[in-house]
Design an enzyme around this catalytic site. Sequence first.
Site, PDB file in Angstrom:
ATOM      1  N   GLY A 139     -23.490 130.144 -14.826  1.00 44.65           N
ATOM      2  CA  GLY A 139     -23.083 131.520 -14.526  1.00 44.65           C
ATOM      3  C   GLY A 139     -23.535 132.072 -13.195  1.00 44.65           C
ATOM      4  O   GLY A 139     -23.162 133.184 -12.829  1.00 44.65           O
ATOM      5  N   GLU A 159     -15.632 127.838 -19.598  1.00 38.24           N
ATOM      6  CA  GLU A 159     -16.605 126.749 -19.753  1.00 38.24           C
ATOM      7  C   GLU A 159     -16.275 125.972 -21.020  1.00 38.24           C
ATOM      8  O   GLU A 159     -16.255 126.532 -22.112  1.00 38.24           O
ATOM      9  CB  GLU A 159     -18.039 127.305 -19.820  1.00 38.24           C
ATOM     10  CG  GLU A 159     -19.099 126.260 -20.051  1.00 38.24           C
ATOM     11  CD  GLU A 159     -19.047 125.117 -19.044  1.00 38.24           C
ATOM     12  OE1 GLU A 159     -18.989 123.954 -19.499  1.00 38.24           O
ATOM     13  OE2 GLU A 159     -19.062 125.372 -17.815  1.00 38.24           O
ATOM     14  N   ASP A 190     -10.578 123.550 -22.319  1.00 38.83           N
ATOM     15  CA  ASP A 190     -10.720 122.384 -21.453  1.00 38.83           C
ATOM     16  C   ASP A 190     -10.068 122.779 -20.123  1.00 38.83           C
ATOM     17  O   ASP A 190      -8.883 123.140 -20.083  1.00 38.83           O
ATOM     18  CB  ASP A 190      -9.977 121.193 -22.081  1.00 38.83           C
ATOM     19  CG  ASP A 190     -10.130 119.913 -21.269  1.00 38.83           C
ATOM     20  OD1 ASP A 190     -10.214 120.004 -20.019  1.00 38.83           O
ATOM     21  OD2 ASP A 190     -10.145 118.830 -21.861  1.00 38.83           O
ATOM     22  N   CYS A 262     -22.415 119.592  -6.470  1.00 37.45           N
ATOM     23  CA  CYS A 262     -23.798 119.531  -5.977  1.00 37.45           C
ATOM     24  C   CYS A 262     -24.247 118.079  -5.873  1.00 37.45           C
ATOM     25  O   CYS A 262     -25.352 117.718  -6.244  1.00 37.45           O
ATOM     26  CB  CYS A 262     -24.740 120.369  -6.833  1.00 37.45           C
ATOM     27  SG  CYS A 262     -24.555 120.084  -8.590  1.00 37.45           S
TER      28      CYS A 262
END
Length: 334
Positions: A139, A159, A190, A262
Amino acid sequence: LKTKSERKLAKQICKVVLDHFEKQYSKELGDAWNTVRDILITPSCWQYAVLLNRFNYSFELEKDLHLKGYHTLFQGSLPYYPKSMKCYLSRTPARMPSERHQIGNLKKYYLLNAASLLPVLALELRDGEKILDLCAAPGGKSIALLQCAYPGSYLHCNEHDSLRLRWLRQTLESFIPQPLINVIKVSELDGREMGDAQPEMFDKVLVDAPCSNDRSWLFSSDSQKAACRISQRSSLPVLQMQLLRSAIKALRPGGLLVYSTCTLSKAENQDVISEILNSYSNIMPVDIKEMARTCSQDFTFAPTGQECGLLVIPDKGKAWGPMYVAKLKKSWTT
């Protein structure tokens, strides 16, 4: 004492993952990998940014951050950096304590990796737009989106994972006042099905995709599980492309899409975006180099070979990232 704590941290590093990264990233990043590796394996070097909550602003906290030597991200020099977003960085690894979740009380700040604000800023949000955060948990980026602009009819936070969804709901409750919560739609779809469910509904879409999260993977306590993750790593780009295709369907013509991960992995970053650009005649790359120029004092970037893609790599005194950000636009013609 310091060496003892560093030894303790070193013990937690998963050798299977480190060896895998060593092989891959020394090829992809060259000499830069040595510095990146040293920072990734030493959590005591990691830095934390403080994102102030516009919905529970504290002048005292801001004053205190100034006194502690924090400075603001971008120093206000990015053309579309919203005045309502206030993020403070420290050059040292000092970490503020996290605030506890209390029902009915809004938190004053959110601690995050400063590089994770780059995808949010790349969306250039404006008040009144419809926004989709396709893979929204935990979040932090949803919170950051709401620091930038007020959504139109709604901000849609999606999510798929039910445990992470609970985390997302709690984060939103902790930072967003009740009247605004009502214009946030939270779903458990999904993400690959979103485009069919809501075609051309959104002005801006953020796909912060599931990826081989380099920081957390390095500290896997179960080396068998880590080995299994590594073997499944090659299937991640397939999922990432499916999510992007769904996001493209959900984006209206003229809208902006930002993809982020990331991880340092080229296969999950540049290669995914190149594949998308080669597959669609109506998806255009958007030059993002100006953002890198503007914030080079706070972040270190590795070359990506793409005008539309940036890769933040951890560096000494700038221990932010890894964070890959790519910016795309859907044109009016197909």
